[in-house]
Design a protein around this motif. Structure first.
Motif, mmCIF file in Angstrom:
data_model
loop_
_atom_site.group_PDB
_atom_site.id
_atom_site.type_symbol
_atom_site.label_atom_id
_atom_site.label_comp_id
_atom_site.label_asym_id
_atom_site.label_seq_id
_atom_site.Cartn_x
_atom_site.Cartn_y
_atom_site.Cartn_z
ATOM 1 N N MET A 265 16.436 -17.868 -35.748
ATOM 2 C CA MET A 265 17.680 -17.032 -35.955
ATOM 3 C C MET A 265 18.542 -16.486 -34.800
ATOM 4 O O MET A 265 19.676 -16.275 -35.039
ATOM 5 C CB MET A 265 17.389 -15.935 -36.887
ATOM 6 N N SER A 266 17.928 -16.772 -33.659
ATOM 7 C CA SER A 266 18.762 -16.310 -32.296
ATOM 8 C C SER A 266 18.664 -17.403 -31.349
ATOM 9 O O SER A 266 17.422 -17.668 -31.033
ATOM 10 C CB SER A 266 18.459 -14.963 -32.204
ATOM 11 N N SER A 267 19.791 -17.911 -30.970
ATOM 12 C CA SER A 267 19.887 -18.713 -29.842
ATOM 13 C C SER A 267 19.357 -18.118 -28.410
ATOM 14 O O SER A 267 18.601 -18.685 -27.629
ATOM 15 C CB SER A 267 21.149 -19.270 -29.634
ATOM 16 N N THR A 268 19.646 -16.777 -28.367
ATOM 17 C CA THR A 268 19.152 -16.068 -27.092
ATOM 18 C C THR A 268 17.733 -16.009 -27.117
ATOM 19 O O THR A 268 17.216 -16.276 -25.974
ATOM 20 C CB THR A 268 19.903 -14.577 -26.969
ATOM 21 N N VAL A 269 17.254 -15.721 -28.154
ATOM 22 C CA VAL A 269 15.525 -15.614 -28.249
ATOM 23 C C VAL A 269 14.969 -16.928 -27.950
ATOM 24 O O VAL A 269 13.953 -16.924 -27.217
ATOM 25 C CB VAL A 269 15.163 -15.025 -29.739
ATOM 26 N N SER A 270 15.640 -17.729 -28.658
ATOM 27 C CA SER A 270 15.083 -19.142 -28.293
ATOM 28 C C SER A 270 15.155 -19.707 -26.779
ATOM 29 O O SER A 270 14.282 -20.261 -26.644
ATOM 30 C CB SER A 270 15.983 -20.181 -29.227
ATOM 31 N N ALA A 271 16.350 -19.481 -26.346
ATOM 32 C CA ALA A 271 16.570 -19.536 -24.900
ATOM 33 C C ALA A 271 15.392 -18.851 -24.029
ATOM 34 O O ALA A 271 15.146 -19.488 -22.811
ATOM 35 C CB ALA A 271 17.892 -19.433 -24.377
ATOM 36 N N ILE A 272 14.742 -17.765 -24.280
ATOM 37 C CA ILE A 272 14.069 -16.853 -23.686
ATOM 38 C C ILE A 272 12.571 -17.561 -24.046
ATOM 39 O O ILE A 272 11.644 -17.666 -23.256
ATOM 40 C CB ILE A 272 13.939 -15.451 -23.960
ATOM 41 N N VAL A 273 12.324 -17.699 -25.344
ATOM 42 C CA VAL A 273 10.926 -18.198 -25.593
ATOM 43 C C VAL A 273 10.490 -19.623 -25.224
ATOM 44 O O VAL A 273 9.495 -20.001 -24.938
ATOM 45 C CB VAL A 273 10.923 -18.258 -27.397
ATOM 46 N N LYS A 274 11.315 -20.745 -25.288
ATOM 47 C CA LYS A 274 11.200 -21.980 -24.994
ATOM 48 C C LYS A 274 10.386 -22.283 -23.681
ATOM 49 O O LYS A 274 9.461 -22.745 -23.395
ATOM 50 C CB LYS A 274 12.541 -22.869 -25.261
ATOM 51 N N PRO A 275 11.059 -21.708 -22.355
ATOM 52 C CA PRO A 275 10.285 -21.840 -21.219
ATOM 53 C C PRO A 275 8.894 -21.078 -21.056
ATOM 54 O O PRO A 275 8.145 -21.522 -20.406
ATOM 55 C CB PRO A 275 11.443 -21.205 -20.262
ATOM 56 N N VAL A 276 8.796 -20.080 -21.733
ATOM 57 C CA VAL A 276 7.703 -19.289 -21.994
ATOM 58 C C VAL A 276 6.482 -20.147 -22.764
ATOM 59 O O VAL A 276 5.410 -20.406 -22.063
ATOM 60 C CB VAL A 276 8.012 -17.902 -22.616
#
Length: 299
Positions: free
Chosen positions: A121-132
């Motif tokens: 639901m949030s591209s910002t959260v996705s951008a943080i979660v993916k590299p983690v």
């Protein structure tokens, strides 16, 4: 270029990580104590519950569950596999491993699904979660045992802690993927009827994403099983401990039998969770048979 020539200074990443772990031990030890208490409570009680009925009672129940969810073929296969496990004297270690995997999977899913929904639901959260998630998935499995043993000493808790961390990423990824793959026109139709974001998520996106989410749960279970064997190095009771014992003593028969116990458990859990994701694909399941008979009775 050789770092010894002084042109490239050494970055003490390992020392920083150790300092961070020491800080956590000094300041949030209560959190580790609470985690240890909860995990022991869940795993030990589930293990006792699985071991309470005799094997010849529990095995038909497993077979019935396989028939209800998937097919009579899996039910027969479950009977054969589980009886073979009993014959190899691997029944108790397999159930101990099953309890560990079930609790670790449940904990991983409880964290992964909400995190995957937020990422979808949030591209910002996705951008943080993916590299983690990339970092967690590419880190060698054995490395997770080091901080786990540092936090919790040896035994059950470090094993389940490392299993949860190692198995978490596929659940997050597949949940995000499943929600993002929902047809946009279907979502827009819901919006045109005035549905709120929560109503669209609960009534449209999550139901349509269930097969993909269940595929993620299936991967979580498989990774939890693989890590549960490695976690045997911390002294966790189960098939993993026997595999480690077999390696250290070069006991081939013990290693083969413990490994086959893990394989039987993996096949059983894999087929069950795959069927839960796509129940319509399995027309010989008991559920499908009952539905067809009810439909025939109405017509």
């Amino acid at each position: 270029m050789n770092p010894d020539d002084g042109l490239i200074p050494r970055i003490p990443v390992g020392e920083w990580a150790e300092s961070g772990i020491d800080w956590l031990k000094d300041n949030v030890s209560w959190l580790f104590d609470a985690f240890s208490w909860v995990m022991r409570l869940l795993v030990e009680n589930l293990t006792d519950a699985l071991l309470w009925p005799p094997a010849l009672v529990l095995i038909p129940l497993f077979a019935l569950l396989a028939w209800v969810v998937r097919s009579w073929k899996l039910a027969i296969g479950t009977l054969v596999m589980m009886l073979a496990v009993v014959a190899m004297d691997q029944w108790e270690p397999m159930l101990q491993t099953m309890a560990l995997v079930i609790v670790a999977t449940a904990c991983a899913v409880v964290v992964a699904v909400p995190l995957g929904i937020l990422a979808a639901m949030s591209s910002t959260v996705s951008a943080i979660v993916k590299p983690v998630m990339d970092f967690m998935q590419t880190m060698p499995a054995f490395v997770y045992l080091i901080p786990a043993v540092t936090f919790f000493s040896i035994g059950l808790v470090p094993g389940i802690f490392s299993t949860i961390v190692f198995a978490l990423p596929p659940g997050v990824r597949m949940t995000e993927l499943g929600i993002r793959q929902v047809d946009h026109e279907t979502v827009e139709a819901g919006e045109s009827f005035g549905a709120s974001r929560w109503q669209i998520l609960r009534g449209i996106q999550l139901p349509l994403a269930v097969p993909t989410i269940m595929a993620g749960v299936n991967q979580v279970i498989m990774l939890a099983l693989s890590m549960a064997v490695i976690a045997g190095m911390t002294g966790v009771d189960g098939s993993g401990k026997l595999v480690v014992q077999a390696i250290s003593t070069l006991d081939l028969p013990l290693g083969v039998e413990a490994g086959l116990g893990v394989v039987a458990l993996a096949v059983f859990l894999d087929r069950l969770t795959a069927a839960l994701g796509n129940p319509g694909d399995y027309r010989t399941s008991l559920i499908a048979l009952v539905k067809r008979r009810r439909a025939a009775a109405r017509s």
